[in-house]
Every structure is written in C-alpha cells, then in structure tokens.
Design an enzyme around this catalytic site. Structure first.
Site, PDB file in Angstrom:
ATOM      1  N   GLU B  13     116.201  66.505  32.828  1.00 46.69           N
ATOM      2  CA  GLU B  13     116.345  65.056  32.858  1.00 46.69           C
ATOM      3  C   GLU B  13     117.823  64.671  32.672  1.00 46.69           C
ATOM      4  O   GLU B  13     118.287  63.659  33.156  1.00 46.69           O
ATOM      5  CB  GLU B  13     115.412  64.482  31.782  1.00 46.69           C
ATOM      6  CG  GLU B  13     115.666  63.096  31.302  1.00 46.69           C
ATOM      7  CD  GLU B  13     116.626  63.017  30.125  1.00 46.69           C
ATOM      8  OE1 GLU B  13     116.916  64.063  29.523  1.00 46.69           O
ATOM      9  OE2 GLU B  13     117.078  61.902  29.857  1.00 46.69           O
ATOM     10  N   HIS B 310     110.945  64.269  31.996  1.00 43.66           N
ATOM     11  CA  HIS B 310     111.145  64.231  30.549  1.00 43.66           C
ATOM     12  C   HIS B 310     110.344  65.332  29.865  1.00 43.66           C
ATOM     13  O   HIS B 310     110.792  65.989  28.944  1.00 43.66           O
ATOM     14  CB  HIS B 310     110.708  62.871  29.981  1.00 43.66           C
ATOM     15  CG  HIS B 310     111.802  61.851  29.995  1.00 43.66           C
ATOM     16  ND1 HIS B 310     112.153  61.166  31.127  1.00 43.66           N
ATOM     17  CD2 HIS B 310     112.624  61.416  29.016  1.00 43.66           C
ATOM     18  CE1 HIS B 310     113.146  60.348  30.852  1.00 43.66           C
ATOM     19  NE2 HIS B 310     113.465  60.474  29.566  1.00 43.66           N
TER      20      HIS B 310
END
Lengths: 529, 342
Positions: B13, B310
């Site tokens: 991410e 994430h």
C-alpha cells in the site's frame, strides 16, 4: 532540521470568527492545516482592540494544529493604515524579538493585515530586521473549498534564484564593459578592480580616489564611473572634470567655488564655479594633491556639508555632488609634509583604487591597441589596420618586459596615432612599426633617468617644490635620497655619500654634512626615508 | 537488544498503514526498526504531519528514540524502550484521524503492565480512515471477544476541516489474546442507519435517511438522525450498520459540500448492499484491521472478500515481526485467512 516559526498579523476580516468560520478559508488558521507544513510557533500580532478574535484564532489554531504554540502580541494601533505608526511598531517588535536563526527558520506571513502592514513587513524583511522569508497563502480553488489552499515561500535573497542570478550576471558584465570602455581586458588584477569599482559605483555615493601613474587611465575611468551611475539614474547632473594642477594661483578658488560680481578687480559678473556646475552630478578632481590648502579647506566643507562660500559672497552656496579624485602620488606623504589636509585625505580615502601602469598589464596592450585603432577609424573616417607581421613586431616589442611604457596608455595612444598617421594607404606595415619602435626607445632612453629622479623628488618634495629646483640639484638630491634609503642611519648614509672626500679629513663629520645638505631643501632624515 | 528490522516503506500500500503497523509492533515487541523509502511512490513523498504524530505517539509510550522524524523525511529509525501504561493525551493536527492513532497505540498498551487511559483529539470521522463508530461497534467487539479489555467513549465528533473531536480509551494492560473464528456469515440480527450532522442544517440528516429508506427499505425505527449544534466545525457522516450475531459491518460516507444528501445515501446503500450480497462475515475494512490481533493471538481465522491492498500490506509487515503463518483459502468470492503460529 530547524523548527519553523511564523510571524504574522491577525486579519480582522479574513480571519474573522462566527459560526460559519469553519466553512471559510481563514489564512492564519489554514496555515495550520497543511499536512506537509508544520509550524512550531506562531507569533500572532494583532490590534489591541481585536483581543477576542485573537483568542478565538489561537483556540482554533490549537485545534487544527496542536503541535503549534501560539503567542499573541497585542499592539495598540490607532490607525492600521498609517504607515509611520505601523512601521514603527513592527520595527520595535523586530528589534525586541529574540531571533535564534541557528535553531529556527522564520517566515513572515503577509497574507493578512492591512496593505500598509504588508508593505511594512516586506520592507522589514528585506532589510533583514526580520531575518525571514515571506509566506504568502492563497485560497483553495472553488471545487475543493475545504482544502487549506496553497502556500508560497518567497526568499528576498535574490541570489538564490538561478534565473535571476544569470540575469544579474549579464547586467553586471554590461556594467563592467562600460567601465572598461568595452575593451576586453585580460589582466586579472585590473578586472578584479573593475568589479569592485562597479559595486562601489552603484552602491555608494561616497568619494572615490583613483591612484596610479600618469597615463594609466584615471580620467577615462572617472568618466566611465559617471556614465555607469548615469545609466542607472543614480546621478542626474553633469560630469565636471578639472585637473587641479591647472588651478594654481588666485583664480583657483573662484574657478572651483565661483565668485560674486565685484568680488575682486575684474569680477564683472557672477561666476557659478565648477562646484555648482557639478550639482546633482559628479565632480572629478584630477591631481587633487596639487590643490592649495585654502581650496582644500573649502572642498572639505563642500564634501562634508554640501555648502561652501563663493569668493566675495556673504552667504553659503550649496551643491550636492559626488566626488571622484585622482592622484599620481602617494597623498600620505603630502599629508606628512603638511601639504595635504589629513581630514580631507581621510574623507576621500574611503574607496581607493590603484590603477596599474601599462607595464603591469601587458596582456591588455593588444585589446587596447584594437580599441585605439577603432577609435582612430571612427574619428578620421579612414580605416587603418596592421599588416600581420607588423602587428606581430609591435606586440612583441610592446609586451617585452624591457619596454618600460613610462607614459602608460598615453604612450600607447601616441604611438598608435603616429603609426596610423604614417600608414601608407591605411596599412601599418613593418617599416612604420620599426620607425615607431625606434622613436619609443629614444623617448624612454632620455626620459628614464630624469623621470626616475623626478619620481623620487616629487614623492618627497611634491611636484611644485620639485619644479623650482635646478636640473643640477635634482640629479644630486635624488641620488642622495636614494642613497639614504639604502642605509639604516644618517651616519651610514653620510659615509656612503662622502666616501672619498672623508678620507682627506682628520675628523670627518659625514652625518652633519648630510644633515645640512638635506636642510637646504627643507628636508631631514625622517623625510627621506 | 534484538536485531534491527528494516522495512521498505514503498512496498504494498506504500503509505501510512505500513508505518503505523510496523511502529505498533516494534514498540510491543521491543524491536528496533528502520523504515525507509517512506511513501516513496506518492505525489508528495516522505512523512506528513499525521504520520509524525503517530510515530511520536508510539515513541512516547515506550520512551523510544526516534531519528529522522521530520516532515518530508523518507527514513525513520526507531529504537523502542519499555512500554509504560498510564495517562496519555494525543492530538492530531489538520483534523487528521484520531482513530488511526488509537489503532496504533492500542497494541503496545494492551500488552503492557498496568492500565491506561488515553485521550484522543482530532478527527473522529475522516475519509480514508475508519470512523469512530466503526472502531467502537465493529472492531472493538471482536477483540473484546478475544480477551482485550478496552472501552471507548466519544465526547465529541470531529470532522474536517475543524477537527476538535475527542474520545477516551480505557485500556486494561497485561492482555492475552485468544484466537477466534469468524468464518460463517450468520443471520443479520439488527440494522441501523445513523445520520450524524454537526453544525449544519438538520434537514441534511432527514434527506439522507429518507433516501436510505427508499433504497434499502429499512424501517423508520432503524433510521436515527443525530443532529448537534455547538461551537465546533461543521460535518456530516452517514453510517449504515448491519449486525450479525457475532460480527458487524458499518458502511460510512462522509458528506461533503458538493455532494447532495441523496447521493450520500446512495453511495452508502451501494456499499452495504455489496457487503450483504458478498455474504461473508468480515467486511473489507475490518479484514485489514483484524490482521494484527489475529497474528498476536497466534491463531484463528476469518472469512472476507478478496483482500485489499491494506490487508496484504498488513500481512506482509506482521510476517516480518511475528512467527506466524497466514494461509489464504479462496472459495468463490470469499477468502478465508487462517493464522497459525510457527
């Protein structure tokens, strides 16, 4: 990394409060809303009457930027649009603020406050009273109105901007070119001096003293300094030049300072004088060491206070001029002998530049030669050029260390003029050059000894006293002075000078003989050292 | 002193998540940490203020040493000390998410000796961060079931741009997390739509909820407007919550000036409908928040949709710190994460 400190003024409109305040862009508050800009401390100046708003802005600031300490500085402004009042109070603030530039980085926020306050902040930052960059905030675009807008930091140190720096370099080299009459001089010492003169000429209005031997180009340089200042609108008046050696006698005072009608016999009308002619301009006094003591006293007053007395006048006259002075001798000696006022010397000795003689900058002979050729062509309308060999011959001679160039550029100019005149069909050939070289050699051969003696004597006695001496005495005295300088004591010098005659004496008192000899010319041991 | 761990901040991410997870675990495990290339791929790379706040908060908890903790810094070195429980107060600037700070400092304090009381200030309902309600009613019940003793109380909501939100966390230290399983999509037992409106016209809440009823056919009593007026900043959030027996999902939409209330409702309805049609117990956001507690529990499993970036980033970082194996089993659109100690 240094921590960031922002100094700003509360905007009593843009930063105003109320229930809708979070929906508006508030420049001061929004400084604290940038993810990539962290303020350690905010020094918020505000009008004493805006205390409530300042407190709310501090609270709101702590909410959006808990990392920031906010200090409020109430200032009792009667009229925040009054330049004098606002500047004075901001100046006081800057003076009393303990800046720690080693640890902190300062930004002066100019988005808020009256325009007058913004101008004052700018001026105080430019003068480094605030050792800070400027910080300007702009509101967000309409479509992302909740964003904090953008910040621009402006460094007033213009040398930090590459593009501007190259612009300044161009402007500067144009200035150098003016000072050098467009001649591409190569001598490093000379070029370095020109760069210094450029800065002084553009930043200072104080007197400038140009030293250097006769013919080194003092007058031309003085004129060029004036041209440069004039081109930047630093002077409005004229360039007035006079050689002080021509100002001997009774008329000196009135030539310089003018007179009123009837001041003396023959003064049939008012004469303004050179000093007034140079009002708002530049006065160049060449050979300033030749100026009489009375004129020096008046000049000092004119330089210091801008006022002087024309001959016969009851009231003072005024002139606002910038002084350039030239001299070919060491004025310190003149001061020591009481021929030049010490206070005047101190006044004109602030910026002193010594122009090297041509012999010390032989690499500049060629560019000067081309310059003189061009000038001749322009003046006469006839193109003149060297043959290749002729040019080589001349330059070989000219740059030879054995060529003394006693008369400096005057010699070069004269040689150029003669060769150009004699050039058949506009071509300077080897014959013309060889004739000229012979002429120069002859001139220097005869001038060398006398000129050496002359130099020694003028340095000690001054030009006017030297000119009163017989040729017979000049040679003798000059040699005696040179001998004295090689000795540590008066006695030793006496022994050297009277080495033969003393052998015949039972009690040789060489020291006394030498002392008496020097005294005849008003000199003593100290003088000749 | 154990060996320094080096994390490439540009991986996965590549933003703040990698930083928060690694700092929380480094403090909890007493492991020196170097994170380099912080946010290297982002338009404005390097540390931002919200990240600074987070890493400094973690350092404060354990008396750790920080180097490179400056705006724009691309590398931070952290040498943690011993985590101390007690009273803390963390304020986030630029109305940044205080919830993210909570989710970072929670782990070190949860396992430290002694109880803590932590005040958080800043934004409580931010875009790109779980809103307070999600933390309180979706995240917290799971870790409580695993053994954590934590309570949260919201004192005031905080929105962009003003911030000013405030909540208090009471955290009992010395926790041991027990594994749990959330692999079955149990029946929905309750639904609730909340339209939170602060310092804006209450009609916004009415319009949002009317549209929710239109689109989702939820009952009147399932829709609650919460309108507050005080001296704080304006803000609006629509929360759509569905609770199963053992897990909840909350879809949230932050209302912004240019977005009509009906559109806010439509976006929220679409999100909650997706969760319902996916028919998995754990929503995408909760899935990434559960990686750390499940890893620290050393076991358990949950089923969610295809893991977000994430989630995979958290899995990678957790793998660097803990001796844990995380197996992903894909079945249709569902992925089951199984945690096992090595």
């Amino acid at each position: 990394m240094k921590s960031t400190v922002v100094i700003g003024i509360l905007g009593n409109q843009l930063d105003r409060g109320g229930g809708e305040r979070w929906k508006r862009w508030r420049p001061t508050i929004d400084l604290g809303r940038h993810e990539d800009f962290l303020i350690e401390r905010l020094e918020l100046l505000h009008n004493a009457s805006d205390g409530a708003l300042a407190t709310q802005v501090r609270q709101d600031m702590l909410q959006v930027s808990p990392e920031t300490t906010v200090n409020l500085h109430p200032i009792p402004w009667n009229d925040p649009w009054d330049f004098e009042e606002v500047y004075g109070s901001l100046h006081d603030f800057a003076r009393s603020y303990k800046f720690d530039t080693a640890r902190e980085d300062y930004l002066v926020h100019i988005t808020t406050g009256t325009h007058v306050a913004q101008i004052c902040l700018f001026l105080l930052s430019e003068s480094r009273h605030f050792p800070a960059r400027l910080l300007q905030a702009t509101p967000p675009k309409r479509r992302n109105r909740s964003e904090p807008g953008t910040l621009v930091q402006i460094d007033l140190d213009l040398s930090r901007y590459d593009k501007l720096a190259s612009r300044f370099r161009e402007e500067q080299s144009a200035s150098y070119s003016v000072l050098k009459s467009g001649i591409a001089t190569k001598n490093q010492a000379f070029n370095a001096m020109i760069e210094q003169i450029e800065r002084v000429a553009l930043r200072s209005t104080e007197a400038v003293l140009l030293m250097g031997p006769t013919g080194a180009g003092k007058s031309q340089l003085a004129r060029r300094i004036y041209d440069l200042r004039r081109s930047r609108e630093l002077v409005k008046g004229d360039f007035v030049a006079v050689n002080c050696a021509t100002l001997k006698g009774a008329s000196a005072m009135s030539t310089l300072f003018g007179h009123v009608k009837g001041a003396y016999t023959g003064a049939t009308k008012d004469r303004p004088g050179l000093m007034r002619a140079a009002h708002k301009g530049v006065l160049f006094l060449d050979e300033i060491g030749e100026l009489g003591l009375d004129e020096q006293a008046m000049l000092l007053r004119a330089v210091e206070d801008g006022v002087f007395h024309p001959v016969g006048a009851d009231s003072v006259a005024k002139s606002d001029f910038q002084l350039l002075a030239g001299t070919n001798r060491d004025l310190r000696d003149s001061v020591r002998r009481g021929e030049f006022r010490e206070d005047l010397y101190a006044r004109i000795n602030l910026w002193t530049f010594t122009l090297p003689g041509l012999a010390d900058r032989r690499e500049d002979i060629e560019p000067n030669l081309d310059y003189e050729l061009g000038k001749w062509t322009k003046k006469t309308g006839h193109a003149v050029a060297f043959n290749q060999e002729a040019r080589r011959d001349f330059l070989a001679f000219a740059t030879n260390p054995k060529s003394p160039w006693h008369g400096n550029f005057r010699d070069l100019n004269a040689a150029m003029t003669r060769m150009a005149t004699m050039a058949p069909g506009g071509r300077i050939n080897r014959d013309v050059v060889s004739e000229e070289l012979a002429r120069l050699r002859r001139a220097w051969a005869t001038s060398t000894p006398t000129s050496n003696a002359e130099q020694v004597l003028t340095a000690v006695l001054g030009e006017s006293e030297t000119s009163k001496l017989d040729r017979f005495d000049r040679v003798q005295l000059a040699d005696a002075i040179v001998a004295c300088r090689t000795c540590k004591t008066l006695s030793a010098a006496g022994r050297l000078l009277f080495s033969e005659s003393r052998k015949k004496k039972a009690k040789p008192n060489d020291a006394d003989r030498l002392r008496k000899y020097l005294a005849r010319f008003g000199l003593d041991w100290e003088h000749v050292q | 002193m154990s060996e320094e761990l080096h994390i490439d901040g540009s991986e996965g991410e590549g933003g703040g998540q990698i930083l928060r997870t690694s700092f929380a675990l480094a403090a909890h495990l007493g492991r020196p940490l170097r994170v380099s290339k912080i946010r290297a791929g982002r338009p404005k790379p390097g540390l931002r203020r919200q990240h600074l706040t987070c890493v400094r908060a973690v350092a404060e908890l354990c008396d750790g040493t920080l180097h490179g903790d400056e705006i724009d810094s691309s590398e931070v070195f952290f040498e943690p000390g011993t985590v101390k429980s007690g009273e803390y107060h963390f304020s986030v600037g630029t109305a940044g998410s205080a919830c993210l700070v909570f989710q970072t400092v929670l782990w070190p304090l949860l396992f430290a000796e002694g109880d803590s009381r932590v005040v958080f200030e800043g934004g409580t309902h931010n875009p790109f961060a779980p809103p307070f309600d999600f933390i309180e009613r979706a995240f917290l019940p799971i870790i409580k079931r695993m053994g954590a003793k934590v309570s949260l109380s919201l004192e005031r909501a905080g929105f962009m741009p003003a911030g000013g939100g405030r909540f208090v966390a009471e955290i009992e230290g010395g926790c041991t997390l027990r594994p749990t399983d959330l692999c079955e999509a149990k029946p929905i037992v309750s639904r609730r739509a909340t339209a939170l409106v602060a310092n804006l016209p209450g009609t916004i809440a009415i319009r949002e909820l009317r549209e929710v009823r239109n689109l989702l056919h939820w009952k009147n009593e399932e829709c609650l407007p919460r309108v507050t007026q005080d001296d704080g900043g304006p803000g609006n959030v629509l929360l759509l919550e569905v609770a199963r027996e053992d897990v909840s999902e909350i879809a949230s939409v932050i209302g912004i000036r240019s977005l009509p209330a009906e559109d806010v409702a439509a976006i929220g309805a679409k999100a909650i409908n997706k969760y319902l049609s996916d028919n998995v117990p754990v929503g995408a956001c909760l899935a990434d928040q559960l990686v750390v507690p499940f890893a620290l529990a050393g076991g358990g499993s949950y089923t969610t949709t295809a893991p977000s970036e994430h989630t995979t980033t958290n899995i990678d970082v957790v793998g660097r710190f803990c001796a844990i194996e995380i197996t992903q089993t894909v079945q249709g659109n569902a992925t089951t994460m199984s945690f096992a100690s090595l």
